[in-house]
Design a protein around this motif. Structure first.
Motif, PDB file in Angstrom:
ATOM      1  N   LYS A  81      -4.800   0.623   6.787  1.00 47.57           N
ATOM      2  CA  LYS A  81      -5.387   1.043   7.938  1.00 47.57           C
ATOM      3  C   LYS A  81      -5.888  -0.207   8.745  1.00 47.57           C
ATOM      4  O   LYS A  81      -5.849  -0.493  10.114  1.00 47.57           O
ATOM      5  N   LYS A  82      -6.451  -1.345   8.112  1.00 47.42           N
ATOM      6  CA  LYS A  82      -6.788  -2.409   8.693  1.00 47.42           C
ATOM      7  C   LYS A  82      -5.397  -3.226   9.225  1.00 47.42           C
ATOM      8  O   LYS A  82      -5.593  -4.055  10.240  1.00 47.42           O
ATOM      9  N   LEU A  83      -4.279  -3.064   8.628  1.00 45.36           N
ATOM     10  CA  LEU A  83      -3.018  -3.610   9.231  1.00 45.36           C
ATOM     11  C   LEU A  83      -2.772  -3.250  10.569  1.00 45.36           C
ATOM     12  O   LEU A  83      -2.218  -3.923  11.384  1.00 45.36           O
ATOM     13  N   LYS A  84      -3.198  -1.917  11.136  1.00 43.04           N
ATOM     14  CA  LYS A  84      -2.680  -1.410  12.224  1.00 43.04           C
ATOM     15  C   LYS A  84      -1.425  -1.571  12.809  1.00 43.04           C
ATOM     16  O   LYS A  84      -1.102  -2.043  13.800  1.00 43.04           O
ATOM     17  N   GLN A  85      -0.623  -1.156  11.693  1.00 38.64           N
ATOM     18  CA  GLN A  85       0.958  -1.213  11.981  1.00 38.64           C
ATOM     19  C   GLN A  85       1.519   0.267  12.163  1.00 38.64           C
ATOM     20  O   GLN A  85       0.795   1.101  11.704  1.00 38.64           O
ATOM     21  N   PRO A  86       2.492   0.290  12.889  1.00 32.70           N
ATOM     22  CA  PRO A  86       3.124   1.833  12.990  1.00 32.70           C
ATOM     23  C   PRO A  86       3.564   2.323  11.499  1.00 32.70           C
ATOM     24  O   PRO A  86       3.909   1.397  10.589  1.00 32.70           O
ATOM     25  N   ILE A  87       3.537   3.643  11.581  1.00 32.62           N
ATOM     26  CA  ILE A  87       3.376   4.051  10.021  1.00 32.62           C
ATOM     27  C   ILE A  87       4.957   3.727   9.391  1.00 32.62           C
ATOM     28  O   ILE A  87       4.893   3.729   8.212  1.00 32.62           O
ATOM     29  N   VAL A 135      -9.327   2.978  -6.351  1.00 34.71           N
ATOM     30  CA  VAL A 135      -7.985   2.225  -5.800  1.00 34.71           C
ATOM     31  C   VAL A 135      -7.481   2.850  -4.684  1.00 34.71           C
ATOM     32  O   VAL A 135      -7.015   2.077  -3.879  1.00 34.71           O
ATOM     33  N   PHE A 136      -7.334   4.178  -4.727  1.00 38.03           N
ATOM     34  CA  PHE A 136      -6.613   4.707  -3.694  1.00 38.03           C
ATOM     35  C   PHE A 136      -7.288   4.520  -2.243  1.00 38.03           C
ATOM     36  O   PHE A 136      -6.556   4.237  -1.369  1.00 38.03           O
ATOM     37  N   TYR A 137      -8.484   4.728  -2.380  1.00 36.99           N
ATOM     38  CA  TYR A 137      -9.330   4.491  -0.777  1.00 36.99           C
ATOM     39  C   TYR A 137      -9.359   3.189  -0.509  1.00 36.99           C
ATOM     40  O   TYR A 137      -9.127   2.808   0.551  1.00 36.99           O
ATOM     41  N   TYR A 138      -9.428   2.234  -1.358  1.00 35.40           N
ATOM     42  CA  TYR A 138      -9.373   0.764  -0.989  1.00 35.40           C
ATOM     43  C   TYR A 138      -7.995   0.352  -0.507  1.00 35.40           C
ATOM     44  O   TYR A 138      -7.913  -0.427   0.782  1.00 35.40           O
ATOM     45  N   ILE A 139      -6.783   0.742  -1.192  1.00 32.64           N
ATOM     46  CA  ILE A 139      -5.669   0.501  -0.715  1.00 32.64           C
ATOM     47  C   ILE A 139      -5.346   1.092   0.744  1.00 32.64           C
ATOM     48  O   ILE A 139      -4.872   0.428   1.607  1.00 32.64           O
ATOM     49  N   GLY A 176       0.992   1.243 -18.208  1.00 37.07           N
ATOM     50  CA  GLY A 176       1.373   2.409 -17.348  1.00 37.07           C
ATOM     51  C   GLY A 176       0.391   2.888 -16.583  1.00 37.07           C
ATOM     52  O   GLY A 176       0.894   3.498 -15.367  1.00 37.07           O
ATOM     53  N   ILE A 177      -0.701   3.284 -17.115  1.00 37.30           N
ATOM     54  CA  ILE A 177      -1.697   4.036 -16.185  1.00 37.30           C
ATOM     55  C   ILE A 177      -2.130   3.064 -14.981  1.00 37.30           C
ATOM     56  O   ILE A 177      -2.061   3.478 -13.968  1.00 37.30           O
ATOM     57  N   ILE A 178      -2.391   1.729 -15.150  1.00 35.90           N
ATOM     58  CA  ILE A 178      -2.567   0.826 -14.182  1.00 35.90           C
ATOM     59  C   ILE A 178      -1.571   1.071 -12.911  1.00 35.90           C
ATOM     60  O   ILE A 178      -1.643   1.049 -12.054  1.00 35.90           O
ATOM     61  N   CYS A 179      -0.151   0.713 -13.274  1.00 36.05           N
ATOM     62  CA  CYS A 179       1.046   0.590 -12.604  1.00 36.05           C
ATOM     63  C   CYS A 179       1.128   2.238 -11.696  1.00 36.05           C
ATOM     64  O   CYS A 179       1.325   2.063 -10.700  1.00 36.05           O
ATOM     65  N   VAL A 180       1.063   3.085 -12.503  1.00 36.52           N
ATOM     66  CA  VAL A 180       0.999   4.539 -11.676  1.00 36.52           C
ATOM     67  C   VAL A 180      -0.211   4.734 -10.660  1.00 36.52           C
ATOM     68  O   VAL A 180       0.059   5.066  -9.614  1.00 36.52           O
ATOM     69  N   ILE A 181      -1.347   3.915 -11.229  1.00 44.59           N
ATOM     70  CA  ILE A 181      -2.448   4.212 -10.260  1.00 44.59           C
ATOM     71  C   ILE A 181      -2.020   3.322  -8.893  1.00 44.59           C
ATOM     72  O   ILE A 181      -2.236   3.776  -7.755  1.00 44.59           O
ATOM     73  N   LEU A 182      -1.685   2.100  -9.253  1.00 39.91           N
ATOM     74  CA  LEU A 182      -1.402   1.200  -8.098  1.00 39.91           C
ATOM     75  C   LEU A 182       0.121   1.602  -7.131  1.00 39.91           C
ATOM     76  O   LEU A 182      -0.051   1.686  -5.895  1.00 39.91           O
ATOM     77  N   ALA A 183       1.134   2.054  -7.773  1.00 39.51           N
ATOM     78  CA  ALA A 183       2.153   2.588  -6.987  1.00 39.51           C
ATOM     79  C   ALA A 183       1.804   3.902  -6.337  1.00 39.51           C
ATOM     80  O   ALA A 183       2.318   3.904  -5.185  1.00 39.51           O
ATOM     81  N   MET A 184       1.312   4.787  -6.705  1.00 37.37           N
ATOM     82  CA  MET A 184       0.770   5.919  -6.048  1.00 37.37           C
ATOM     83  C   MET A 184      -0.119   5.582  -4.981  1.00 37.37           C
ATOM     84  O   MET A 184       0.178   6.328  -3.751  1.00 37.37           O
ATOM     85  N   SER A 185      -0.928   4.780  -5.052  1.00 30.13           N
ATOM     86  CA  SER A 185      -1.952   4.374  -4.001  1.00 30.13           C
ATOM     87  C   SER A 185      -1.248   3.733  -2.825  1.00 30.13           C
ATOM     88  O   SER A 185      -1.427   3.860  -1.751  1.00 30.13           O
ATOM     89  N   LEU A 186      -0.180   2.726  -3.431  1.00 30.40           N
ATOM     90  CA  LEU A 186       0.610   2.155  -2.453  1.00 30.40           C
ATOM     91  C   LEU A 186       1.415   2.882  -1.522  1.00 30.40           C
ATOM     92  O   LEU A 186       1.265   2.994  -0.261  1.00 30.40           O
ATOM     93  N   ASN A 187       1.904   3.818  -2.394  1.00 19.92           N
ATOM     94  CA  ASN A 187       2.923   4.792  -1.759  1.00 19.92           C
ATOM     95  C   ASN A 187       2.200   5.850  -0.566  1.00 19.92           C
ATOM     96  O   ASN A 187       2.576   6.031   0.466  1.00 19.92           O
ATOM     97  N   ALA A 188       1.135   6.396  -1.126  1.00 24.54           N
ATOM     98  CA  ALA A 188       0.243   7.506  -0.391  1.00 24.54           C
ATOM     99  C   ALA A 188      -0.649   6.733   0.428  1.00 24.54           C
ATOM    100  O   ALA A 188      -0.587   7.248   1.748  1.00 24.54           O
ATOM    101  N   GLY A 248       6.375   1.163   0.295  1.00 23.27           N
ATOM    102  CA  GLY A 248       7.392   1.501  -0.750  1.00 23.27           C
ATOM    103  C   GLY A 248       7.931   0.304  -1.535  1.00 23.27           C
ATOM    104  O   GLY A 248       8.330   0.526  -2.578  1.00 23.27           O
ATOM    105  N   VAL A 249       8.188  -0.840  -0.744  1.00 24.39           N
ATOM    106  CA  VAL A 249       8.754  -2.174  -1.511  1.00 24.39           C
ATOM    107  C   VAL A 249       7.896  -2.580  -2.524  1.00 24.39           C
ATOM    108  O   VAL A 249       8.051  -2.977  -3.599  1.00 24.39           O
ATOM    109  N   LEU A 250       6.395  -2.497  -2.349  1.00 27.10           N
ATOM    110  CA  LEU A 250       5.516  -2.759  -3.319  1.00 27.10           C
ATOM    111  C   LEU A 250       5.306  -2.050  -4.263  1.00 27.10           C
ATOM    112  O   LEU A 250       5.127  -2.473  -5.505  1.00 27.10           O
ATOM    113  N   ALA A 251       5.297  -0.574  -4.078  1.00 30.84           N
ATOM    114  CA  ALA A 251       5.354   0.331  -5.106  1.00 30.84           C
ATOM    115  C   ALA A 251       6.719   0.105  -6.075  1.00 30.84           C
ATOM    116  O   ALA A 251       6.411   0.322  -7.201  1.00 30.84           O
TER     117      ALA A 251
END
Length: 475
Positions: free
Chosen positions: A301-307, A292-296, A354-366, A315-318
């Motif tokens: 990266k494909k968005l090619k937007q400024p950081i 999940v982390f590398y997929y997100i 909780g497990i799914i949400c933490v994985i998704l939120a951490m991946s979105l944030n990082a 942050g909003v999605l997380a």
């Protein structure tokens, strides 16, 4: 024959040179000059400075927690016992009073961290620990104090504002940068500068997680997938101990988590079976986390937007994910403390969510490039996985008397060991963080099996397989 004699004589003379010691040699004074600087003076200086900066990080994080979460969102996350939680008087809220504010504050924290990173950091958008690992292998002097202090502030802001991030990212950058700066200031050799970077990283980890021995071990393990840089261990002891003493003097010397005495008086054969199965389960959870982390990360990266745009979106999605489960807001340590204290008893559906949400939120944030690390959310994922597996064990065998805290602690070790490719330092670190030496036997079994099923990937893609593959080893 003459050649053989020459070889024999040469071997004998070499052996004689190696074994020519006497009692006088033992009485010689210890190493002078740069050896003392390398093994004691430099590490202690690095450790003291890193310890002070770790306290600064904690204060900044607490400030944003009070304002962004407490005042703006009316949410008080629970704390682990080692940082002011777990007691009868420790207040917390189970959900935000103003839930719509969580995506807002996390998004703004991501945006501000992105702006600062865009202007202050050369190559923003990576986990702090990963940057330190890459610098260790390629160019230690690429870690600068300017970037480290920027990361310290932005990571504390993101985490304090509810971002599902880790503390190790900032302290790794800060510790490594301080180590490089001090070594250069003392005009040490290039290999000693690299060693000082590793020592600083270990000191930061040891101080922030109140685990000085693990910090010293991590300074030699975290840079490789299948190797150690053993030269850093001895000086890292001094640095990690000094940093830990500075932090513990203010926040206390108790472990990060309080679990008490685990009431397992005899370790039956069937417990070995349960923890073996749990090892497989933990390895698969870690593999899912990494996927999940590398997929997100690839999607951003494909968005090619400024950081700063990517970090705002992440942050909003997380924050939106955090509305589904409070475990995904902040570092989540306090929830594990409450589970181990039996103050909350989440069911299977709540833990799974909780497990799914933490994985998704951490991946979105990082994955979006927001400042921070991955240690804390990954440890929380492991702890929640342990609690979930405990429910499964109780359903299959209701008479199992293994306490839930044991599965939580072992889960912390197993999932992060796989995710970071650092089993030894992780086992020692979680043991120090919990003071739970009674779990070492099941932990070693579970972690060993989890590593077998976890694959070769890691959160830190800058790790090298062996020291021989590192750039400085070939220079």
């Amino acid at each position: 024959m003459e050649n053989e004699k020459v070889v024999v004589n040469h071997t004998e003379s070499a052996d004689e040179r190696i074994t020519q010691h006497s009692w006088k040699d033992i009485l010689e004074p210890p190493a002078k000059g740069k050896n003392k600087a390398r093994y004691f003076i430099t590490p202690v200086i690095i450790g003291l400075i890193v310890g002070i900066l770790s306290l600064v990080f904690i204060d900044i994080m607490d400030f944003f927690t009070r304002w962004s979460l407490g005042i703006v969102a009316h949410f008080i996350p629970p704390r682990s016992s080692g940082f002011g939680g777990g007691g009868a008087q420790a207040p917390y809220t189970s959900a935000p009073g103003y839930p719509f504010m969580i995506p807002l504050v996390e998004g703004m924290a991501g945006f501000i961290s992105g702006i600062l990173s865009y202007f202050m950091i050369k190559k923003p958008g990576s986990l702090g620990a990963n940057k330190a690992i890459r610098a260790y292998h390629e160019n230690p002097e690429s870690l600068t104090l300017k970037e480290a202090f920027t990361t310290l502030f932005t990571s504390a802001m993101v985490l304090g504002s509810g971002g599902p991030s880790g503390r190790e990212g900032a302290v790794s950058m800060v510790g490594g940068s301080v180590g490089v700066f001090i070594a250069k200031l003392l005009r040490q050799k290039p290999h000693e500068v690299r060693e000082a970077l590793a020592i600083g990283v270990g000191a930061g980890l040891g101080a922030m997680f109140k685990a000085p021995l693990a910090g010293a071990i991590a300074s030699s393990e975290i840079f490789f997938k299948h190797d150690f840089d053993i030269e850093t261990i001895i000086p890292a002891f001094a640095a990690s101990a000094a940093a830990y003493l500075v932090v513990a003097t203010k926040v206390g010397f108790s472990p990060l988590f309080r679990i008490g005495v685990l009431p397992v008086h005899s370790f039956e054969l069937r417990y070995i079976l349960w923890f073996s199965i749990f090892g497989i389960f933990s390895g698969l959870i870690a593999r899912f986390l990494l996927w999940v982390f590398y997929y997100i990360s690839d999607l951003f990266k494909k968005l090619k937007q400024p950081i700063y745009v990517s970090a705002l979106i992440g942050g909003v999605l997380a924050g939106c994910i955090g509305l589904l489960s409070s475990y995904a807001i902040g570092n989540g340590y306090g929830w594990l403390q409450l589970i181990m204290d039996h103050k909350i008893s989440p069911g299977v559906s709540e833990l799974t969510l909780g497990i799914i949400c933490v994985i998704l939120a951490m991946s979105l944030n990082a994955g979006s490039g927001a400042s921070g690390g991955a240690f804390s959310p990954t440890v929380v994922i492991g702890g929640l996985s342990g609690a979930l597996f405990w429910h499964f064990a109780k359903v299959v065998s209701p008479d199992v008397n293994i306490p839930i805290a044991m599965f939580v602690v072992v889960g912390m070790m197993a999932v992060f060991s796989v995710a970071a490719n650092a089993p030894l330092s992780t086992i020692v670190m979680i043991t120090e963080m919990t003071g739970s030496y009674g779990v070492l036997l099941p932990a070693m079994l579970t972690v060993g099996i989890a590593m077998m099923f976890g694959g070769e990937h890691s959160l830190f893609n800058a790790q090298h397989d062996h020291r021989s593959a590192s750039d400085h080893a070939n220079s």
